[in-house]
Design a protein around this motif. Structure first.
Motif, mmCIF file in Angstrom:
data_model
loop_
_atom_site.group_PDB
_atom_site.id
_atom_site.type_symbol
_atom_site.label_atom_id
_atom_site.label_comp_id
_atom_site.label_asym_id
_atom_site.label_seq_id
_atom_site.Cartn_x
_atom_site.Cartn_y
_atom_site.Cartn_z
ATOM 1 N N VAL A 145 0.868 -1.189 0.000
ATOM 2 C CA VAL A 145 0.000 0.000 0.000
ATOM 3 C C VAL A 145 0.896 1.227 0.000
ATOM 4 N N ILE A 146 0.790 2.035 -1.055
ATOM 5 C CA ILE A 146 1.556 3.278 -1.164
ATOM 6 C C ILE A 146 0.596 4.426 -0.887
ATOM 7 N N LEU A 172 -5.672 4.728 4.355
ATOM 8 C CA LEU A 172 -4.987 3.534 4.868
ATOM 9 C C LEU A 172 -5.909 2.761 5.788
ATOM 10 N N ARG A 173 -6.626 3.456 6.660
ATOM 11 C CA ARG A 173 -7.534 2.764 7.588
ATOM 12 C C ARG A 173 -8.635 2.035 6.814
ATOM 13 N N ALA A 177 -2.978 4.864 -3.320
ATOM 14 C CA ALA A 177 -4.259 5.398 -2.841
ATOM 15 C C ALA A 177 -4.082 6.679 -2.054
ATOM 16 N N ARG A 178 -5.184 7.433 -2.055
ATOM 17 C CA ARG A 178 -5.374 8.557 -1.149
ATOM 18 C C ARG A 178 -6.853 8.920 -1.151
ATOM 19 N N GLY A 179 -7.285 9.699 -0.137
ATOM 20 C CA GLY A 179 -8.679 10.089 -0.051
ATOM 21 C C GLY A 179 -9.019 11.184 -1.050
ATOM 22 N N GLY A 195 -6.398 3.816 -6.402
ATOM 23 C CA GLY A 195 -7.638 4.142 -5.705
ATOM 24 C C GLY A 195 -7.505 5.542 -5.150
ATOM 25 N N VAL A 196 -7.591 6.527 -6.036
ATOM 26 C CA VAL A 196 -7.300 7.924 -5.675
ATOM 27 C C VAL A 196 -8.589 8.721 -5.706
#
Length: 459
Positions: free
Chosen positions: A151-152, A160-161, A211-213, A242-243
């Protein structure tokens, strides 16, 4: 020709327009001279009538122009316009004929700050697409059951959570390695690209989640950098992006092997559903057991068939069958021989009979037998004739005896005659008292004397 008293110049022809014609002509001239163009400025005098259209002015420090954004385009806006907002418009030049107002017909509106970034985004996307960086043929398949998931993302972010929660729920056996990076701000894109290269080089994972929110275009810009896109494609490990939210698209999404709408969606895509796997495993186990039972049954039937076939083809069975066949053939031969012998004996007997029938001895014997038979018949016929004649004689004798006087005498009658002369006295009147008479009975004669005569009635 110069004007002279003899040749005066003709008076000029006036082209008179109505206001409507003039406005229409100007509108046609304006719309034909300008195609769609981009204009940047500040919103003012914003009006929202019940029709759903937007009317406002776009201004800069030196000028302003009236604008109209109709409802079918206004519903596509991703922000709420307000007075004083700096925006970027894509519009057509036009003229509102009833009032002769020069105006812009707006096709698209975005905030000016993000508009520059959006143009940069589109340009980079177009250039990388032309290079083939986004081609579907380059997309790598994801592992079905990854043992290790990289996971980057930011180690302090909600993304991440969300990812860890999904992985624990769907595939708790999977190992997770976090590659922490800043996901926004200056230099974030370079650090993301460097971490992608490091994760690829270390080769610890089966799949990577980038990913990021959610956030604005400026917040997500680190994922729109060219270095990140090229690092994704250069990675030896499949990458899932998953951005942001479902409506957010970044260059990383196009370069990744698979795009997820959210970080948790990315975790869903890379992990198998263990519950579904358990159900599938149970179903497969049941199918395997059923198939195994069917296979064992089929092999058992095949084995039984082979055993039966082996038993049928066993040399002892073959010899027994041959012995039985030999016995049947011997029995048939004996029956045929017996039948043939009986047939020949019958023919021989017939020939013997025919030969005996033609032998002189047999003919003499037959003639002798015929003679004996005829003599026997003659004796029988003579005997029968004598018996018939004897019967007829007896009948005649009985008839004669019935009319004979002796028969009458045997019934108690008597013949009375004169003893002197033997004359038969048939009437009482012919006798006289004292006359000597003879009375003949059936078994003798009596001599008597008449004592008296009594006449009786004659009938």
């Amino acid at each position: 020709m110069p004007e002279s008293p003899e040749n005066p110049l003709p008076a000029p022809v006036r082209q008179v327009f109505t206001v409507s014609e003039l406005n229409r002509s100007v509108r046609t001239l304006l719309e034909g001279s300008y195609t769609l163009l981009w204009i940047e400025g500040e919103l003012s005098n914003l009006s929202r009538p019940t029709s759903g259209h937007l009317y406002f002015s776009l201004k800069d420090p030196q000028a302003q122009v009236r604008c109209a954004l109709f409802r079918n385009r206004a519903t596509l806006l991703r922000f709420k316009p307000a007075d004083g907002m700096h925006v970027l418009l894509r519009a057509r030049v036009g003229l509102y004929e009833p009032r002769g107002d020069f105006q812009l017909i707006v096709e698209h509106m975005e905030e000016a700050g993000s508009g520059a970034l959006q143009r940069a985004f589109e340009e980079l996307k177009k250039r990388l697409a032309a290079e083939g960086l986004f081609d579907a043929a380059l997309k790598r398949p994801l592992p079905t059951a990854p043992r290790t998931i990289g996971v980057i993302t930011s180690q302090s972010g909600a993304a991440l959570r969300d990812i860890l929660s999904v992985i624990r729920r769907r595939c708790p056996l999977a190992r997770v390695i976090l590659y922490p990076v800043p996901v926004q701000g200056e230099g974030a894109g370079g650090k993301i690209a460097a971490m992608l290269r490091a994760a690829s080089t270390r080769g610890e994972c089966d799949v990577l989640i980038l990913a990021r929110g959610g956030g604005s275009l400026e917040d997500l810009w680190a994922f729109n950098e060219e270095g990140v896109a090229r690092a994704i494609r250069a990675s030896a490990i499949p990458v899932v992006s998953g951005v942001g939210h479902e409506i957010d698209f970044t260059i990383a999404d196009f370069a990744a092997d698979l795009r997820a709408p959210t970080p948790s969606g990315a975790a869903e895509l890379v992990t198998p559903d263990m519950d579904a796997w358990r159900r599938t495993l149970v179903q497969q186990g049941q199918r395997l057991a059923l198939g195994q039972a069917r296979l064992i049954g089929a092999f058992g039937e095949r084995l039984d068939w082979c055993v039966e076939r082996l038993r049928q083809l066993h040399p002892g069975r073959v010899l027994r069958d041959r012995y039985q066949r030999l016995d049947e053939l011997q029995a048939r031969l004996a029956r045929r021989f017996t039948a043939s012998l009986a047939e020949r004996q019958m023919r021989l007997a017939g020939l013997a009979v025919r030969l005996a029938a033609r032998s002189p001895r047999e003919r003499l014997h037959a003639a002798s037998e015929q003679l004996s038979y005829l003599l026997h018949r003659l004796d029988a016929a003579a005997h029968n004739r004598l018996q018939a004649l004897g019967g007829r004689l007896a009948l005649a004798m009985r008839a004669l005896d019935a009319v004979s006087p002796l028969a009458t005498l045997r019934r108690g009658y008597a013949i009375v005659s004169d003893a002197a002369n033997g004359a038969v006295i048939s009437h009482a009147a012919a006798a006289r008292p004292g006359q000597s008479i003879r009375t003949r009975l059936s078994d003798g004669t009596l001599t008597a004397e008449v004592k008296g005569v009594e006449a009786g009635d004659e009938k």
